[in-house]
Design an enzyme around this catalytic site. Structure first.
Site, PDB file in Angstrom:
ATOM      1  N   GLU A  45     -12.727-111.668 -78.911  1.00  0.00           N
ATOM      2  CA  GLU A  45     -11.365-111.692 -78.372  1.00  0.00           C
ATOM      3  C   GLU A  45     -10.915-113.137 -78.133  1.00  0.00           C
ATOM      4  O   GLU A  45     -11.666-113.948 -77.586  1.00  0.00           O
ATOM      5  CB  GLU A  45     -11.343-110.907 -77.060  1.00  0.00           C
ATOM      6  CG  GLU A  45      -9.992-110.718 -76.435  1.00  0.00           C
ATOM      7  CD  GLU A  45     -10.044-109.818 -75.206  1.00  0.00           C
ATOM      8  OE1 GLU A  45      -8.981-109.434 -74.714  1.00  0.00           O
ATOM      9  OE2 GLU A  45     -11.168-109.492 -74.744  1.00  0.00           O
ATOM     10  N   LYS A 114      -2.821-106.490 -77.870  1.00  0.00           N
ATOM     11  CA  LYS A 114      -3.631-105.661 -76.973  1.00  0.00           C
ATOM     12  C   LYS A 114      -2.732-104.726 -76.176  1.00  0.00           C
ATOM     13  O   LYS A 114      -1.733-105.148 -75.590  1.00  0.00           O
ATOM     14  CB  LYS A 114      -4.437-106.568 -76.042  1.00  0.00           C
ATOM     15  CG  LYS A 114      -5.530-105.875 -75.257  1.00  0.00           C
ATOM     16  CD  LYS A 114      -6.395-106.900 -74.530  1.00  0.00           C
ATOM     17  CE  LYS A 114      -7.527-106.259 -73.758  1.00  0.00           C
ATOM     18  NZ  LYS A 114      -8.381-107.274 -73.076  1.00  0.00           N
ATOM     19  N   CYS A 175     -11.363-104.868 -76.468  1.00  0.00           N
ATOM     20  CA  CYS A 175     -12.129-104.971 -75.217  1.00  0.00           C
ATOM     21  C   CYS A 175     -11.803-103.874 -74.207  1.00  0.00           C
ATOM     22  O   CYS A 175     -12.296-102.767 -74.297  1.00  0.00           O
ATOM     23  CB  CYS A 175     -11.923-106.361 -74.616  1.00  0.00           C
ATOM     24  SG  CYS A 175     -13.174-106.789 -73.375  1.00  0.00           S
ATOM     25  N   SER A 359     -36.840-126.250 -51.028  1.00  0.00           N
ATOM     26  CA  SER A 359     -37.196-126.043 -49.621  1.00  0.00           C
ATOM     27  C   SER A 359     -38.555-125.407 -49.417  1.00  0.00           C
ATOM     28  O   SER A 359     -39.076-125.413 -48.307  1.00  0.00           O
ATOM     29  CB  SER A 359     -36.139-125.147 -48.963  1.00  0.00           C
ATOM     30  OG  SER A 359     -36.225-123.832 -49.484  1.00  0.00           O
TER      31      SER A 359
END
Length: 725
Positions: A45, A114, A175, A359
Site C-alpha cells: 500500500e 481505497k 488493506c 541496571s
C-alpha cells in the site's frame, strides 16, 4: 489443458519520502517477479511515497513526486510484459485518495481508490484521505499533462472496478477492506473475480499474524479464489514495524509466504496456480444462487492473458503445492520484530550505535538482549551475502577494516552499556549481573557510581532553604523519599546522554559520531505511571516500551536457551526493583509492592481499558466475574483496599483495586505525553502520541461517578450475600 498462471506478491522495505529508494525497490521487485515467470505483480500500500508519510500526505508535492515515480515505471521498458499493481496517493477533483494504479506495458489500465480507510489505533487515514465510499462506482480520472502525453489520452477509469483479461478476472481490495465485515472480495467473487489483490500497510503487533491469515483463509475458503497479499516491511520512520509476510492463498490453502521479519529490502513470493481449481471449487448451487443476485461491477477489458502458453508444455510450471502457514512464537516475535526495527533505525539515522543504562534488572536486560538479537540477524545476513546489509555494516562498524564475524564482535563496535550505581542503594548482585550480561553479548561496558552527582544536587536545596530531605528508611516523609529517588533517576538520564555523545570519541572511533540512547521501560510501567518523568526511561527510542512485563519474562526465558545465554536465568529469578531507596537489613525496594499490584494484573487492566474499552465500573463488573467465584477474590477484595498502610499518606485509606489502577493511571497520564517513542507491540499500549488519544488532565478519580457506582454495587452484593448465609 488447465490454465496455469504464475503470480507474484512482495514485501518491500519502503521509507517515507524516500522516492528514489522506494522506486529502486519497486523496480527490483518487478524484475524479480518477471524472472520467476509471473505475469502479474502486486506491491504494498502506498509503496511509491511510503505508507507512513502522515501529514506529508497533505502536501501537494508528495502527489507530484509520486507521479514522477510512476512515470519512471511507465517508461521503463524492462518492466513491460507483466501486469503491475502499484500503490500511490492521488488528487482527484481536489480530494485526496489512497489509490492503486494497474499498469501493463507502460500504460495505465485503471486506478482503484481505497473504499474504507483505516482510522483507529495507529492509523489516521481519514486525516489525509477521502474514502471512495461508492462501491462499484466508476468515473474518469484526468491525467497530469506529462502522463497524458505518454498515455496518448487525457483520462483513465478510476473507481471500484474489476479487470477482465483474456483468460481470467482480477480485482483489488486494499488493506483495511479485508478486515471489514462486508469485505469487497465477497461481491467481487460472486461477480466472477478469480484473483484478489491486496496491497497492505499492516504493522506488527504480537500475535497479529494469526488474524491476517485467518481472514485471508476464510475469504478464499468460503468464496474460492486466489488471494495475493502484499505488505510493507521494516521501519519507515515511525514507531511501527511493518512485518512483511506477503502471502498467496488458493481456496483457503497457503501456497506462498515470505518472511515475517527480515533484513532484506525486497522479498518476492511467486506461485503457479491452476485456475480450474478455483472454478471447480465454486460449483456449489447455493453459491450460484447468490452470484446471480449479486450487484454487478463495471469491467475493464484487458487484451492480455495471464496464463502460460498451453502449447509450450515442456516449460510449464506445475501448480505450487500447499504448505502450512509459518508462525513465530510471541517470544520469537519480540526477538525479531524490535531487532529489525532497531537495525532500520540505526542504519537510516546514520548514528554510530546504541547506548543503554544497564541496571541489572530484567527490563534493561531485555533491551540489551534485543540489541544482541539484532547483531545476530545482521551477522547472519552478512554471511548470506546481503549486499545492502554489508554496505551498512561497513559504514557503522568503523573500528575495524574487516567485517565483524560474530554477533559479539559487532555488538562491541555498536553497542555501549553502563551500570550507574549508588553506594547504599545498588546491590552487588545487580552490578554483577549487568557486567556478566555485557561480557556475554560483547558490549562496550562501563561501571560508574553517581553518589557525587546525587549529593551535589541534593545539597543545593539544603543550602538554599536549610531543609534536608531524607529517605523514608532514614525517617523522611513520603515526599522527601520520592524526590530523592527522582534525583537518582534523572541523574542517570543526564549521564546516559553525556556518555552517548562522548564514548565514540573516548574510543577514538575513526569516523566519529554519537550514539542513540535506548529506553527500557515496559508498557505496564508506563500504563501505571511507575516511572520518573525525564528519568533514564527517557531516551531516543524504546524497543520494549509497548511490551508487557509478562511477555518480556517469557522472551528472556526463551532467549536463555535459544541464544545460549545462561546468565539470563539470574535476571528472571531476581525480584523487580528500581533500587532507588537505601537497602537495609529488612528492606529491599520491590516494584510490585510499590505499585500495589502485580505486572500480570496491570496487563489485564490495560487490555480491558484499551482493547475492551471499559471504564472503571465496567472493568469492575467483568473482573468481579473473572476473579471471583469459589476460592477467588470477593467483590470487596476486587474493588477494595490493596495495601492500606502505604496509601494512608495519600489520603486513600479505603481505596480499591480497580479504583487504584485508574487513580494512578489518570494522575500519571501526563507522563505518557513525553514517553520515549516505542516500538508498537501490545494492543493496550498507552502511547499518547499516536495510539491512545485520551486526556492527560482528569477530574479527581475518587470523586468520579463510576467509582460511586462501584461502591454501590459492592454494598448491594454484600447485602445479598449476607441474606443468603
Amino acid at each position: 489443458m488447465a490454465p496455469l498462471v504464475t503470480l507474484a506478491t512482495c514485501a518491500l522495505n519502503q521509507w517515507s519520502l524516500d522516492f528514489a529508494g522506494n522506486l529502486k525497490r519497486i523496480k527490483e521487485s518487478i524484475i524479480i517477479a518477471k524472472e520467476a515467470g509471473a505475469t502479474l505483480r502486486v506491491g504494498p500500500e502506498l509503496e511509491i511515497p511510503g505508507y507512513g508519510c502522515l501529514d506529508h500526505f497533505l502536501e501537494n508535492e508528495v502527489y507530484e513526486n509520486s507521479w514522477d515515480s510512476l512515470y519512471s515505471i511507465l517508461t521503463d521498458t524492462s518492466l513491460h510484459g507483466i501486469v503491475i499493481d502499484v500503490g500511490l496517493p492521488l488528487l482527484h477533483r481536489n480530494c485526496r485518495y489512497n489509490s492503486r494504479a494497474i499498469i501493463l506495458d507502460g500504460k495505465i489500465i485503471c486506478l482503484r481508490p481505497k473504499l474504507y480507510l483505516a482510522n483507529d489505533g495507529n492509523f489516521r487515514e481519514m486525516r489525509f484521505f477521502t474514502p471512495w465510499n461508492r462501491p462499484r462506482h466508476v468515473e474518469q480520472y484526468y491525467l497530469p499533462p506529462l502522463i497524458q502525453k505518454h498515455q496518448g489520452r487525457r483520462h483513465v477509469p478510476i473507481g471500484d472496478v474489476v479487470v477482465s483479461t483474456i483468460d481470467t478476472c482480477f480485482a483489488a481490495e486494499t488493506c483495511e477492506e479485508l478486515f471489514t465485515p462486508n469485505a469487497p472480495h465477497i461481491d467481487m467473487g460472486l461477480n466472477g473475480v478469480e484473483i484478489f489483490l491486496n496491497s497492505s500497510g499492516s504493522h506488527h503487533s504480537l500475535r497479529k499474524l494469526d488474524t491476517r491469515v485467518a481472514l485471508i483463509q476464510e475469504a478464499t475458503l468460503k468464496n474460492g479464489g486466489v488471494y495475493l497479499y502484499a505488505n510493507q516491511l521494516g521501519c519507515d520512520g515511525d514507531r511501527l514495524y511493518y512485518d512483511g509476510c506477503a502471502m498467496i492463498f488458493v481456496n483457503g490453502k497457503l501456497v506462498g509466504q515470505s518472511s515475517q521479519f527480515s533484513l532484506n529490502d525486497v522479498e518476492v513470493v511467486t506461485a503457479t496456480i491452476d485456475l480450474d481449481e478455483v472454478r471447480s471449487f465454486r460449483s456449489a448451487p447455493s453459491r450460484g444462487m447468490q452470484a446471480v443476485a449479486a450487484p454487478e461491477y463495471q469491467r475493464i477489458e484487458l487484451d492480455y492473458s495471464l496464463s502460460q502458453d498451453d502449447l509450450d508444455f515442456d516449460r510449464r510450471k506445475p501448480p505450487t503445492a500447499p504448505r502450512p502457514p509459518r508462525y513465530h512464537l510471541p517470544e520469537e516475535e519480540i526477538a525479531l520484530g524490535p531487532a529489525c526495527w532497531l537495525w532500520d533505525y540505526l542504519r537510516r539515522s546514520r548514528a554510530a550505535g546504541y547506548f543503554v543504562p544497564l541496571s541489572g534488572g530484567i527490563d534493561s536486560c531485555a533491551t540489551a538482549t534485543i540489541v544482541f538479537s539484532m547483531c545476530r540477524l545482521v551477522i547472519a545476513a552478512v554471511k548470506e551475502g546481503n549486499q545492502q546489509v554489508i554496505t551498512d555494516v561497513k559504514r557503522i562498524a568503523a573500528f575495524s577494516a574487516k567485517l565483524p564475524e560474530t554477533p559479539e564482535e559487532l555488538c562491541n563496535q555498536i553497542f555501549y552499556t553502563c551500570y550507574m550505581g549508588m553506594e547504599n542503594q545498588s546491590s552487588k548482585e545487580t552490578r554483577e549481573r549487568a557486567k556478566a550480561l555485557s561480557e556475554r553479548i560483547g558490549s562496550y561496558h562501563t561501571d560508574v557510581n553517581i553518589d557525587d552527582m546525587f549529593h551535589s544536587t541534593k545539597n543545593i536545596l539544603t543550602r538554599a532553604t536549610g531543609f534536608e530531605p531524607k529517605f523514608r528508611a532514614h525517617g523522611g516523609t513520603v515526599t522527601s523519599n520520592l524526590s530523592l529517588q527522582n534525583i537518582q533517576a534523572r541523574s542517570r538520564m543526564v549521564l546516559a546522554y553525556y556518555f552517548a555523545q562522548q564514548l565514540c570519541e573516548v574510543r577514538e572511533r575513526p569516523s566519529g559520531g554519537s550514539l542513540l540512547v535506548l529506553g527500557s521501560s515496559n508498557v505496564d510501567e508506563c500504563l501505571r505511571g511507575y516511572l520518573t518523568k525525564y528519568d533514564c526511561s527517557s531516551a531516543d527510542i524504546n524497543p520494549i516500551g509497548s511490551i508487557s512485563k509478562v511477555d518480556l519474562k517469557r522472551f528472556i526465558a526463551w532467549a536463555e536457551k535459544d541464544f545460549d545465554m545462561p546468565i539470563l536465568k539470574d535476571f528472571i529469578e531476581a525480584t523487580p526493583t528500581a533500587e532507588l531507596e537505601p537497602i537495609t537489613a529488612d528492606y529491599v525496594q520491590s516494584d510490585e509492592v510499590d505499585m500495589q499490584m502485580t505486572y500480570a494484573q496491570l496487563s489485564r487492566f490495560g487490555t480491558l481499558r484499551k482493547v475492551h474499552h471499559l471504564g472503571p465500573y465496567g472493568m469492575f463488573l467483568l473482573l468481579n466475574e473473572e476473579w471471583g467465584g469459589e476460592g477467588g477474590l470477593s467483590s470487596r477484595e476486587i474493588a477494595h483496599k490493596v495495601n492500606r498502610s502505604t496509601l494512608l499518606p495519600l489520603g486513600l485509606a479505603n481505596t480499591e483495586k480497580v479504583k487504584l489502577f485508574f487513580h494512578f493511571h489518570q494522575i500519571n497520564r501526563h507522563k505518557q505525553t513525553v514517553a520515549t517513542p516505542a516500538y508498537h507491540a501490545e494492543s493496550y499500549s498507552p502511547d499518547d502520541h499516536r495510539f491512545d488519544l485520551r486526556p492527560f488532565l482528569y477530574p479527581p478519580a475518587f470523586e468520579s461517578w463510576s467509582f460511586k457506582k462501584i461502591d454501590d454495587r459492592v454494598e448491594a452484593l454484600e447485602k445479598r450475600n449476607k441474606k443468603g448465609e
